[in-house]
Motif scaffolding. Structure first.
Motif, PDB file in Angstrom:
ATOM      1  N   THR A 157       0.851  -1.180   0.000  1.00  0.00           N
ATOM      2  CA  THR A 157       0.000   0.000   0.000  1.00  0.00           C
ATOM      3  C   THR A 157       0.892   1.237   0.000  1.00  0.00           C
ATOM      4  OG1 THR A 157      -1.763  -1.126   1.232  1.00  0.00           O
ATOM      5  CG2 THR A 157      -1.788   1.287   1.223  1.00  0.00           C
ATOM      6  N   PHE A 158       0.665   2.148  -0.987  1.00  0.00           N
ATOM      7  CA  PHE A 158       1.421   3.392  -1.093  1.00  0.00           C
ATOM      8  C   PHE A 158       0.479   4.565  -0.815  1.00  0.00           C
ATOM      9  CE2 PHE A 158       5.157   1.475  -2.900  1.00  0.00           C
ATOM     10  CZ  PHE A 158       4.685   0.362  -3.587  1.00  0.00           C
ATOM     11  N   ARG A 159       0.972   5.568  -0.116  1.00  0.00           N
ATOM     12  CA  ARG A 159       0.154   6.730   0.219  1.00  0.00           C
ATOM     13  C   ARG A 159       0.736   7.972  -0.447  1.00  0.00           C
ATOM     14  NH1 ARG A 159       1.236   3.445   4.248  1.00  0.00           N
ATOM     15  NH2 ARG A 159      -0.501   2.171   5.038  1.00  0.00           N
ATOM     16  N   ASN A 160      -0.131   8.655  -1.212  1.00  0.00           N
ATOM     17  CA  ASN A 160       0.283   9.835  -1.981  1.00  0.00           C
ATOM     18  C   ASN A 160       1.456   9.492  -2.901  1.00  0.00           C
ATOM     19  OD1 ASN A 160      -1.656  11.565  -0.819  1.00  0.00           O
ATOM     20  ND2 ASN A 160      -0.316  11.928   0.952  1.00  0.00           N
ATOM     21  N   ILE A 161       1.202   8.553  -3.803  1.00  0.00           N
ATOM     22  CA  ILE A 161       2.250   8.059  -4.688  1.00  0.00           C
ATOM     23  C   ILE A 161       2.328   8.892  -5.967  1.00  0.00           C
ATOM     24  CG2 ILE A 161       0.747   6.345  -5.803  1.00  0.00           C
ATOM     25  CD1 ILE A 161       3.202   4.469  -5.881  1.00  0.00           C
ATOM     26  N   ASP A 162       3.535   9.132  -6.436  1.00  0.00           N
ATOM     27  CA  ASP A 162       3.814   9.790  -7.714  1.00  0.00           C
ATOM     28  C   ASP A 162       4.622   8.809  -8.562  1.00  0.00           C
ATOM     29  OD1 ASP A 162       2.727  12.218  -6.702  1.00  0.00           O
ATOM     30  OD2 ASP A 162       4.656  12.662  -5.755  1.00  0.00           O
ATOM     31  N   ILE A 163       4.113   8.456  -9.731  1.00  0.00           N
ATOM     32  CA  ILE A 163       4.778   7.495 -10.610  1.00  0.00           C
ATOM     33  C   ILE A 163       5.239   8.224 -11.861  1.00  0.00           C
ATOM     34  CG2 ILE A 163       4.498   5.383 -11.968  1.00  0.00           C
ATOM     35  CD1 ILE A 163       2.322   4.540  -9.976  1.00  0.00           C
ATOM     36  N   GLY A 164       6.520   8.109 -12.179  1.00  0.00           N
ATOM     37  CA  GLY A 164       7.041   8.687 -13.400  1.00  0.00           C
ATOM     38  C   GLY A 164       7.786   9.994 -13.199  1.00  0.00           C
ATOM     39  N   VAL A 165       8.174  10.324 -11.967  1.00  0.00           N
ATOM     40  CA  VAL A 165       8.953  11.542 -11.746  1.00  0.00           C
ATOM     41  C   VAL A 165      10.407  11.303 -12.144  1.00  0.00           C
ATOM     42  CG1 VAL A 165       7.447  12.280  -9.863  1.00  0.00           C
ATOM     43  CG2 VAL A 165       9.497  10.940  -9.345  1.00  0.00           C
ATOM     44  N   ALA A 166      11.136  12.365 -12.469  1.00  0.00           N
ATOM     45  CA  ALA A 166      12.573  12.255 -12.709  1.00  0.00           C
ATOM     46  C   ALA A 166      13.278  11.923 -11.403  1.00  0.00           C
ATOM     47  CB  ALA A 166      13.111  13.551 -13.294  1.00  0.00           C
ATOM     48  N   ALA A 167      14.282  11.072 -11.472  1.00  0.00           N
ATOM     49  CA  ALA A 167      14.954  10.606 -10.256  1.00  0.00           C
ATOM     50  C   ALA A 167      15.463  11.764  -9.403  1.00  0.00           C
ATOM     51  CB  ALA A 167      16.105   9.677 -10.621  1.00  0.00           C
TER      52      ALA A 167
END
Length: 210
Positions: free
Chosen positions: A139-149
């Motif tokens: 379970t992830f909370r407030n997840i951002d997928i695809g940001v620059a490292a």
């Protein structure tokens, strides 16, 4: 935002296993193609297995990378990994095992370590795990997928000494909870790593955590 996924992906030869997340595995291949490098030390020729009943982490980030290292014969090699990073983490009922094959006059020997048992927990900060294979309920909370490292600022960031592409794919979350964890990894580093109820033992033959 909360995301919960059951994962059990196994890409043993050429790819990266992510901590389970939606639509992330394809983009990790881009980070690999861009030449990201993970652990700042050369990894050994032995991966290790880890299980845990539960991992609770805050400040989570993850990026694709390559661990440079050696085979047990001393040949240079490389391993694609997903580097999972946590600012802080607690782990319940952790088991870690590594198998050393073909020791002269002895044969195969397994080293097994357990900690975080009896109601106590393993505690870590600035924790980095270079994962090859993982299954868990997550379970992830407030997840951002695809940001620059380089912009994944919820976690501890790219580890000092890592040669990672700052413009490669990453994901991050305020916090993450993983249960029924089973994983194969090539390296783990941490600022501090407190192992409560630590027990370490050697076994003849193959005796792994899973």
């Amino acid at each position: 935002m909360e995301s919960q996924v059951r994962g059990g992906t196994r890409w043993k030869r050429f790819a990266v296993v992510m901590v389970p997340s939606v639509a992330a595995t394809a983009a990790i291949g881009v980070a690999l193609a861009q030449g990201a490098l993970a652990a700042s030390f050369s990894v050994s020729g032995q991966s290790f297995k880890v299980t845990a009943d539960r991992l609770d982490g805050t400040g989570f980030s993850q990026y694709g990378a390559i661990d440079q290292g050696y085979t047990l014969k001393g040949e240079k090699t490389a391993h694609p990994v997903a580097v999972s990073a946590f600012r802080n983490a607690t782990i319940s009922n952790m088991c870690q095992s590594v198998v050393t094959p073909d020791i002269p006059l002895v044969g195969t020997v397994s080293l097994k370590l357990t900690a975080g048992t009896g109601g106590k927990k393993v505690e870590a900060d600035n924790l980095y795990i270079d994962v090859e294979d993982l299954s868990a309920d997550a379970t992830f909370r407030n997840i951002d997928i695809g940001v620059a490292a380089k912009d994944a600022n919820k976690g501890p960031g790219i580890a000092k000494g890592d040669q990672a592409n700052p413009y490669g794919f990453a994901q991050q979350a305020d916090s993450a909870t993983l249960t029924d964890v089973k994983q194969t990894a090539w390296a783990t580093t941490a600022g501090t790593f407190k192992l409560s109820n630590l027990k370490m033992s050697l076994h003849k033959g193959v005796n792994e955590c899973y």
